[in-house]
Design an enzyme around this catalytic site. Structure first.
Site, short mmCIF file in Angstrom:
data_model
loop_
_atom_site.label_atom_id
_atom_site.label_comp_id
_atom_site.label_asym_id
_atom_site.label_seq_id
_atom_site.Cartn_x
_atom_site.Cartn_y
_atom_site.Cartn_z
NE ARG A 1 -10.27 -2.71 -2.95
CZ ARG A 1 -9.76 -1.96 -1.98
NH1 ARG A 1 -8.64 -2.33 -1.39
NH2 ARG A 1 -10.31 -0.83 -1.62
CG PHE B 1 -1.97 1.08 1.10
CD1 PHE B 1 -3.09 0.91 0.30
CD2 PHE B 1 -1.80 2.29 1.74
CE1 PHE B 1 -4.03 1.92 0.15
CE2 PHE B 1 -2.74 3.31 1.59
CZ PHE B 1 -3.85 3.12 0.81
CG ASP C 1 -0.96 -1.69 7.01
OD1 ASP C 1 -2.07 -1.89 7.54
OD2 ASP C 1 -0.74 -0.74 6.22
CE1 TYR D 1 -9.98 3.81 5.49
CE2 TYR D 1 -9.12 5.21 7.24
CZ TYR D 1 -8.98 4.62 6.00
OH TYR D 1 -7.84 4.84 5.27
CE LYS D 2 -8.30 -0.09 4.75
NZ LYS D 2 -8.72 0.68 3.59
C1 PLP Z 1 -2.94 -1.45 3.79
C2 PLP Z 1 -3.33 -0.03 4.08
N1 PLP Z 1 -2.54 0.72 4.87
C3 PLP Z 1 -2.85 2.00 5.14
C4 PLP Z 1 -3.98 2.60 4.62
C5 PLP Z 1 -4.25 4.05 4.86
O1 PLP Z 1 -4.44 4.34 6.17
P1 PLP Z 1 -4.69 5.84 6.66
O2 PLP Z 1 -5.56 6.52 5.66
O3 PLP Z 1 -5.39 5.63 7.99
O4 PLP Z 1 -3.39 6.52 6.82
C6 PLP Z 1 -4.85 1.84 3.83
C7 PLP Z 1 -6.06 2.45 3.27
O5 PLP Z 1 -6.79 1.92 2.49
C8 PLP Z 1 -4.49 0.50 3.53
O6 PLP Z 1 -5.26 -0.24 2.73
#
Ligand code: PLP
Length: 425
Positions: A384, A123, A189, A214-215
């Site tokens: 997705r 990511f 993560d 938030y997921k």
């Molecule tokens: C694997 C992963 N890490 C981090 C994030 C982003 O996190 P944040 O917006 O809380 O910084 C996401 C968002 O979709 C994600 O999928």
């Protein structure tokens, strides 16, 4: 397939939890892996916090409603979902900010080393946060080469447990062990894992972790994230964002920074109380349903989606085949449609999602949204679909597979209105 779907719904022991969510009519929501929907209890909780705790209680609520304790309290409720102890998890900031803090923590635990190892295509924020730390040298290795890329210069192995695009899941125990064998710290993560797949941080011996609120935790748009530090590191780590809330005695207002004990040290500024309250409500609901039941249903839902899709293919057969790069997952090619499954076929090896590669995946996702089936698109060519088990029914799955088959069969996605890209995809 609809009859089978009805049977599966009738036998689903957690089906009734759907009523605890506020889901709009006419929508099949396959994007809970991006933004979870609104739990009904959250609306009530926010009214209570706004009208009572803020409106009436005013500043007294920092003590009376224990606003000040929210980061630890919510962290403790997240802990059992990820195989952590209550005092090892804290809810705060975004995943991105927590990554910056924990990369710093890893460097503090591993003095003399500066390489952070990750994978290309992780990511973006995970990679950007590595690149933004001037002390760090980034090293990237493909999955197959990851263990070979670990050596005694590596301070930190930073990986996303379930890949956001493909849904592929790393073997947390094996990689954590391989990293420890060369003296590296590991940071997972869990953004696409917490509340959706089995996670046992302490069972795997993990050092550090972050995850998204938030997921699958349904904490609301931009909800605070969470961070984990294994107890054995509590006395020894430091982190670079040394704000006043992470001080041992914030209300002593001293000039000198003195870190608080344990994960409280990860706090920087004042907790966002309204957002924390929404996250707490989302987490309580997921904890009430229970991870085991969620995981079992998630696997059943995504497996059923594939069955439904395969059963709609006419003409040429659907064949699993191995990816050209020799990757561990098969691809499913529905010949008439040119749709490739890029998620692992084995439900145990993937997160709670299915991702399909299609040359016109964006238009496909838009055509599905126009039919009320909300999934999403990931650049350049991935459709997705997320299968959040807390509220989806098997009839939703049968319906959404039918919609996808129809959109592909009749070429509806080719309409010009489905080609224009919005700012957020
Ligand atoms: C694997 C992963 N890490 C981090 C994030 C982003 O996190 P944040 O917006 O809380 O910084 C996401 C968002 O979709 C994600 O999928």
């Amino acid at each position: 397939m609809m009859d089978r779907a009805r049977e599966l719904d009738a036998a689903d022991a957690i089906a009734h939890f759907r009523d605890r969510f506020d889901l709009p009519d006419g929508v099949i929501y396959l994007d809970g892996n991006s933004l979870g929907p609104l739990p009904k209890a959250t609306r009530e909780r926010l009214h209570r916090v706004v009208d009572g705790e803020w409106g009436e209680g005013l500043i007294r609520s920092w003590n009376d409603a224990d606003w000040i304790g929210m980061p630890q309290r919510v962290g403790a409720k997240i802990a059992p979902l990820i195989g952590a102890q209550a005092h090892e998890v804290i809810a705060c900031d975004s995943v991105s900010v927590n990554l910056a803090k924990l990369i710093g923590a890893a460097l503090s635990l591993n003095p003399g080393r500066n390489v952070v190892l990750s994978e290309p295509g992780n990511f973006p924020t995970d990679l950007y946060m590595i690149q933004g730390d001037a002390r760090v040298a980034q090293r990237l290795a493909n999955r197959e080469a990851m263990i070979d890329a670990l050596d005694e210069s590596v301070a930190l192995l930073l990986l996303t447990h379930v890949h956001y695009k493909t849904g592929e899941m790393f073997d947390m125990t094996a990689l954590t062990k391989a990293a420890h064998d060369v003296g590296a710290i590991v940071l997972w993560d869990l953004s696409h894992s917490g509340g959706a797949v089995p996670v046992n941080l302490n069972g795997a011996g993990a050092d550090l972790a972050v995850g998204c609120g938030y997921k699958y935790l349904n904490g609301g748009p931009g909800a605070p994230a969470y961070a984990f530090v294994a107890e054995r590191h509590h006395d020894n780590f430091s982190q670079p964002l040394t704000g006043w809330m992470g001080h041992a005695q914030p209300f002593a207002f001293s000039d000198e920074y003195e870190p608080a004990q344990g994960v409280k040290r990860l706090l920087a500024g004042t907790p966002p109380v309204l957002a924390m309250a929404a996250l707490e409500s989302g987490v309580e609901l997921i904890a009430e349903i229970g991870v085991d039941a969620l995981v079992a249903k998630s696997r059943a839902l995504s497996g059923f989606f594939l069955d439904c899709l395969v059963s709609s293919v006419r003409g040429e057969a659907v064949e699993p085949r191995t990816d050209a790069q020799g990757s561990s997952f098969d691809k499913l090619r529905t010949n008439g449609w040119d749709l490739n499954l890029v998620s692992p076929r084995d439900p145990v090896a993937r997160g709670s999602q299915l991702s399909f590669q299609h040359e016109n995946a964006y238009a496909l996702s838009q055509a599905l949204i126009a039919r009320g089936v909300i999934g999403d698109f990931r650049d350049p060519d991935i459709l997705r679909l997320g299968f959040a088990p807390a509220y989806l029914r098997f009839v939703d799955i049968a319906e959404s597979a039918r919609h996808l088959a129809e959109v592909l069969d009749n070429g509806e996605w080719q309409e010009p209105r489905f080609q224009e890209r919005a700012a957020v995809t």
